[in-house]
Design a protein around this motif. Structure first.
Motif, PDB file in Angstrom:
ATOM      1  N   THR A 146       0.847  -1.191   0.000  1.00  0.00           N
ATOM      2  CA  THR A 146       0.000   0.000   0.000  1.00  0.00           C
ATOM      3  C   THR A 146       0.884   1.243   0.000  1.00  0.00           C
ATOM      4  OG1 THR A 146      -1.945   1.038   1.017  1.00  0.00           O
ATOM      5  CG2 THR A 146      -0.274   0.225   2.541  1.00  0.00           C
ATOM      6  N   SER A 201      -9.072   2.700  -1.602  1.00  0.00           N
ATOM      7  CA  SER A 201      -8.140   1.656  -2.051  1.00  0.00           C
ATOM      8  C   SER A 201      -8.815   0.560  -2.862  1.00  0.00           C
ATOM      9  CB  SER A 201      -7.445   1.012  -0.842  1.00  0.00           C
ATOM     10  OG  SER A 201      -6.607   1.938  -0.210  1.00  0.00           O
ATOM     11  N   SER A 206      -6.959   9.345   0.628  1.00  0.00           N
ATOM     12  CA  SER A 206      -5.955   9.158   1.679  1.00  0.00           C
ATOM     13  C   SER A 206      -5.729  10.457   2.447  1.00  0.00           C
ATOM     14  CB  SER A 206      -4.639   8.670   1.063  1.00  0.00           C
ATOM     15  OG  SER A 206      -3.696   8.413   2.070  1.00  0.00           O
ATOM     16  N   ILE A 209      -3.426   4.680   8.729  1.00  0.00           N
ATOM     17  CA  ILE A 209      -4.138   3.551   9.346  1.00  0.00           C
ATOM     18  C   ILE A 209      -3.447   3.127  10.641  1.00  0.00           C
ATOM     19  CG2 ILE A 209      -4.797   1.114   9.039  1.00  0.00           C
ATOM     20  CD1 ILE A 209      -5.248   1.786   6.046  1.00  0.00           C
ATOM     21  N   HIS A 256      -4.526  -1.938  -3.280  1.00  0.00           N
ATOM     22  CA  HIS A 256      -3.954  -1.584  -1.973  1.00  0.00           C
ATOM     23  C   HIS A 256      -4.721  -2.190  -0.795  1.00  0.00           C
ATOM     24  CE1 HIS A 256      -1.686   2.287  -3.432  1.00  0.00           C
ATOM     25  NE2 HIS A 256      -1.166   1.174  -3.884  1.00  0.00           N
ATOM     26  N   ILE A 301     -10.215   6.090   3.744  1.00  0.00           N
ATOM     27  CA  ILE A 301      -8.923   5.644   3.175  1.00  0.00           C
ATOM     28  C   ILE A 301      -9.076   4.287   2.501  1.00  0.00           C
ATOM     29  CG2 ILE A 301      -6.547   4.950   3.716  1.00  0.00           C
ATOM     30  CD1 ILE A 301      -6.683   6.969   6.093  1.00  0.00           C
ATOM     31  N   VAL A 302      -9.694   3.327   3.217  1.00  0.00           N
ATOM     32  CA  VAL A 302      -9.854   1.962   2.692  1.00  0.00           C
ATOM     33  C   VAL A 302     -10.784   1.977   1.478  1.00  0.00           C
ATOM     34  CG1 VAL A 302     -10.694  -0.361   3.223  1.00  0.00           C
ATOM     35  CG2 VAL A 302      -9.348   0.873   4.910  1.00  0.00           C
ATOM     36  N   ASP A 350      -1.317   5.854   3.234  1.00  0.00           N
ATOM     37  CA  ASP A 350      -2.350   4.937   3.744  1.00  0.00           C
ATOM     38  C   ASP A 350      -1.831   4.185   4.964  1.00  0.00           C
ATOM     39  OD1 ASP A 350      -3.825   5.739   1.577  1.00  0.00           O
ATOM     40  OD2 ASP A 350      -4.374   3.720   0.937  1.00  0.00           O
ATOM     41  N   ASP A 364      -3.631  -2.316   3.098  1.00  0.00           N
ATOM     42  CA  ASP A 364      -4.391  -1.578   4.116  1.00  0.00           C
ATOM     43  C   ASP A 364      -4.800  -2.515   5.265  1.00  0.00           C
ATOM     44  OD1 ASP A 364      -4.116   0.651   2.587  1.00  0.00           O
ATOM     45  OD2 ASP A 364      -6.229   0.845   2.026  1.00  0.00           O
TER      46      ASP A 364
END
Length: 298
Positions: free
Chosen positions: A94, A144, A263, A102, A149, A140-141, A98, A153
């Motif tokens: 990733t 992805s 992100s 996280i 990614h 964020i996820v 990110d 993640d």
């Protein structure tokens, strides 16, 4: 005067540890090698450096901390070991932004674990901060999905969880866990050594990762492990945020890796929430100490 001096010392130690940690991901990337080879070099040099420091300490003083203090120490070492595996895997699957955003989620895991296992019911403000941070991580996820990614993640999320477990267990004991995180690297070291024998040794600039393992990791881990002796949890958490903020900046400067829009939005939500919550905790702590001083004057 002494407590003021200790507080300043704690701030300085923790700031040094937090700042050193910001160079971890850029150095892994600069070494330019296979994930297992990088993990092998990073953990082997960290372990050797830790053993040298501990041996010198033990030779000079009777008060050298235990490497693994009891069963709790063993579980903490295993958690840090699993963190080492999931963290390096995440670096390769990733983006840096990110990953560090996280990782900041470990504070939510730590609060939840303290609630479940230590009976520390969080205040309403903390629950609100946790919900906002969950929203930030979902942004964020969500960004992805379809980028390849997601696995990275997930590994970052696992890394945050294992760190939170280690912190929670450390808090239940009064034992010094300063070296336990460094000894925990034996788990990823063993796994990496096994994998490298199968796929071969691949690294183009090994000196970067050797410097990382021998200098950056021992100093940052040791400083961050000792900071809580002198300063409060919220203050320590603020210095962990240095990696969240600075690591993507270093990677952007060196590799021109620009974080995605999702992100940046999710990361901004996480950082603002964490800083605001930490400042609130500091304010509450000072207010409690002031009330105690009024009710119990010296």
């Amino acid at each position: 005067m002494s407590s003021h001096h200790d507080h300043q010392k704690g701030l300085l130690i923790t700031a040094a540890g937090g700042l050193m940690l910001t160079f971890d991901i850029p150095l892994i990337r600069l070494a330019d090698g296979g994930a297992w080879t990088i993990m092998l070099l990073r953990t082997a040099t960290t372990f050797v450096a830790a053993m040298i420091i501990w041996s010198v300490w033990r030779a000079m003083s009777r008060n050298a901390p235990q490497l693994i203090p009891g069963r709790a120490g063993l579980v903490v070492a295993i958690c840090y070991g699993l963190t080492g595996v999931t963290f390096v895997t995440a670096v390769y699957h990733t983006s840096t932004a990110d990953l560090v955003f996280i990782l900041a989620f470990n504070t939510v895991f730590a609060a939840l674990l303290s609630w479940v296992f230590l009976g520390e019911r969080p205040r309403l403000v903390t629950i609100a901060a946790m919900l906002i941070m969950i929203f930030g991580v979902l942004i964020i996820v969500g960004g992805s999905v379809g980028t390849g990614h997601l696995f990275g993640d997930f590994m970052a999320l696992c890394s945050a969880f294992f760190v939170a477990v280690a912190i929670t267990i450390s808090r239940t004991t009064d034992k010094d866990m300063g070296f336990t995180a460094l000894v925990g690297v034996l788990l990823p070291l063993g796994l990496a050594a096994f994998m490298v024998t199968g796929e071969g040794f691949h690294v183009n600039a090994p000196w970067w990762i050797i410097f990382n393992g021998a200098v950056v990791m021992p100093i940052s881990f040791f400083c961050l492990a000792n900071g809580p002796k002198y300063i409060s949890g919220p203050e320590v958490a603020m210095f962990y945020l240095l990696e969240t903020v600075l690591a993507p900046v270093w990677v952007w400067m060196i590799f021109a890796e620009t974080p995605s829009r999702n992100s940046l939005i999710g990361g901004a939500i996480l950082i603002v929430t964490l800083v605001a919550h930490s400042l609130w905790q500091l304010h509450e702590g000072r207010k409690r100490r002031a009330d105690l001083a009024v009710h119990h004057p010296a």
